[in-house]
Design an enzyme around this catalytic site. Structure first.
Site, short mmCIF file in Angstrom:
data_model
loop_
_atom_site.label_atom_id
_atom_site.label_comp_id
_atom_site.label_asym_id
_atom_site.label_seq_id
_atom_site.Cartn_x
_atom_site.Cartn_y
_atom_site.Cartn_z
N ASP A 62 42.62 64.27 38.44
CA ASP A 62 42.02 62.94 38.44
C ASP A 62 40.57 62.97 37.99
O ASP A 62 40.08 62.03 37.38
CB ASP A 62 42.14 62.31 39.83
CG ASP A 62 43.53 61.77 40.11
OD1 ASP A 62 44.34 61.69 39.17
OD2 ASP A 62 43.81 61.42 41.27
N GLY A 63 39.85 64.05 38.31
CA GLY A 63 38.46 64.15 37.87
C GLY A 63 38.34 64.20 36.36
O GLY A 63 37.45 63.58 35.76
N ASN A 86 35.09 54.11 39.40
CA ASN A 86 35.43 54.24 40.83
C ASN A 86 34.45 53.52 41.74
O ASN A 86 34.85 52.65 42.51
CB ASN A 86 35.47 55.72 41.23
CG ASN A 86 36.84 56.34 41.03
OD1 ASN A 86 37.78 55.66 40.67
ND2 ASN A 86 36.92 57.63 41.25
N THR A 119 40.60 54.49 46.70
CA THR A 119 41.26 55.68 47.26
C THR A 119 40.42 56.94 47.10
O THR A 119 40.91 58.04 47.36
CB THR A 119 42.64 55.88 46.60
OG1 THR A 119 42.48 55.96 45.18
CG2 THR A 119 43.57 54.74 46.94
N TYR A 158 36.04 58.07 47.51
CA TYR A 158 35.07 58.23 48.60
C TYR A 158 35.18 57.10 49.62
O TYR A 158 35.07 57.32 50.83
CB TYR A 158 33.67 58.31 47.99
CG TYR A 158 32.55 58.65 48.94
CD1 TYR A 158 32.79 59.15 50.22
CD2 TYR A 158 31.22 58.48 48.54
CE1 TYR A 158 31.74 59.47 51.08
CE2 TYR A 158 30.17 58.80 49.39
CZ TYR A 158 30.44 59.29 50.65
OH TYR A 158 29.39 59.60 51.49
N LEU A 216 37.69 55.48 50.71
CA LEU A 216 38.78 55.70 51.67
C LEU A 216 38.37 56.69 52.75
O LEU A 216 38.63 56.48 53.93
CB LEU A 216 40.02 56.20 50.93
CG LEU A 216 41.24 56.48 51.81
CD1 LEU A 216 41.80 55.18 52.35
CD2 LEU A 216 42.30 57.25 51.04
N SER A 217 37.69 57.78 52.35
CA SER A 217 37.29 58.79 53.33
C SER A 217 36.24 58.25 54.30
O SER A 217 36.09 58.78 55.40
CB SER A 217 36.75 60.03 52.62
OG SER A 217 35.51 59.77 51.98
#
Length: 271
Positions: free
Chosen positions: A59-60, A129, A170, A172, A174-175
Site C-alpha cells: 500500500d505504501g 490519506n 484505515t 493512522y 484508525l490506529s
C-alpha cells in the site's frame, strides 16, 4: 469503457529483489499485450508521460504511485506484494487478466477524494490519506485550536490531530480511534491523537468544510501530509485543511468491494 493507455508508468518498491522481478515480469507481459512501459517516480521528468501509473509493492508503494498519478492527472492501479493490500487489489498471478481487461477498456474506475493543506506561506500540499499535526517534543502535549468555516469549534490538548479522507480512514486515523469510512463517501474525518481534552471523539465534516488549525501555545507543531514533512508551526501560526480540488482515480478489476476489502484487511473472518 476507459481510455486505453499507450504507455504505462511503473512505480516499484525499492530494495526487494522479488519485487524487482515482478516488475520485470509485468513490463514483459505489458509489452506482449501491446503497451510500452517506463519506470517512474514523483521526482523525475518523464520523456514519455504515461497515461496510467501502476504501483508494484504494498500500500505504501501504491500511495507513492497515486501521488504521481494525481500530479499527472492519470489513473492508477496496484499490484499487491505487501502483507495487507487494502489499496492494491491485483495479485501477481492476475497480472495477465488485468492487462487483458485494460487492453479491452473493461477495467472499472473509482474516484477517491483527496485533501489539501495550505501552509502559512500559502504553499499547498496535497494528500490522499491524511494531514497530520503532531507534537515536536515527545514529552509535551500541544494545544491546537480548531475553526470550522471561520467559526471557533474547540481547542484540543493532545499529542496531535489527524484529518483523514475516507480512503485514509484505515491508516493512522484508525490506529488513533477513528472510524472506518467507506471510500465511496466524501468527508473530512478529524481524529485527535491521545487527547487530554473532554472533546476526545472523532468528528466527521462535510467535504465542503474549511478547517483551520492554529497552534495555541509556545509548543511547536509539525505538519505532515501523507507522511511527508510539510512545516513546523510556531505559536499563532495556522494550517488550513480542505478537500482537494481534484480526486485521484483508481482503476479496478472489481475483485474486492469495500466490505470484502475491509474484512480481509482487519481479519474479521477470524474475529
Amino acid at each position: 469503457m476507459i481510455d486505453v493507455p499507450k504507455t504505462i508508468g511503473t512505480v516499484v518498491l525499492d530494495g526487494r529483489p522479488d519485487v524487482a522481478k515482478v516488475g520485470e515480469r509485468f513490463a514483459a507481459k505489458a509489452a506482449a499485450t501491446g503497451f510500452a512501459t517506463v519506470q517512474a517516480s514523483g521526482d523525475e521528468a518523464l520523456s514519455t508521460p504515461p497515461e496510467l501509473i501502476v504501483g508494484i509493492g504494498g500500500d505504501g508503494t501504491l500511495l507513492r504511485a497515486a501521488h504521481l498519478a494525481h500530479k499527472l492527472d492519470v489513473p492508477v492501479i496496484g499490484i499487491n506484494l505487501g502483507t495487507v493490500g487494502y489499496l492494491t487489489e491485483v495479485e501477481p498471478e492476475n497480472m495477465d487478466e488485468m492487462l487483458r481487461l485494460l487492453a479491452d477498456g473493461r477495467l472499472g474506475t473509482q474516484s477517491r477524494m483527496t485533501v489539501a493543506a495550505e501552509m502559512p506561506d500559502g504553499k499547498m500540499l496535497h494528500g490522499i490519506n491524511d494531514v497530520v499535526m503532531e507534537k515536536v517534543l515527545s514529552q509535551r502535549v500541544v494545544q491546537i485550536s480548531v475553526e470550522v468555516n471561520d467559526e471557533f469549534f474547540t481547542t484540543f490538548r493532545a499529542d496531535g490531530l489527524i484529518v483523514a479522507t475516507p480512503l485514509g480512514s484505515t491508516a493512522y486515523s484508525l490506529s488513533a480511534g477513528g472510524p472506518v469510512v467507506d471510500p465511496d463517501l466524501d468527508a473530512l474525518i478529524m481524529t485527535p491523537v491521545a487527547p487530554h481534552s473532554l472533546m476526545s471523539r472523532p468528528t466527521v465534516f462535510t467535504p465542503v468544510a474549511s478547517l483551520r488549525f492554529t497552534v495555541a501555545t509556545e509548543r511547536r507543531v509539525r505538519v505532515n501530509v501523507d507522511g511527508r514533512a510539510g512545516k513546523v508551526l510556531e505559536e499563532g501560526e495556522s494550517v488550513m485543511v480542505r478537500a482537494g480540488v481534484r480526486p485521484v482515480r483508481f482503476l479496478t478489476m472489481g475483485t474486492y468491494p469495500f466490505p470484502q476489502a475491509a474484512r480481509h484487511q482487519f481479519g474479521l473472518d477470524h474475529a
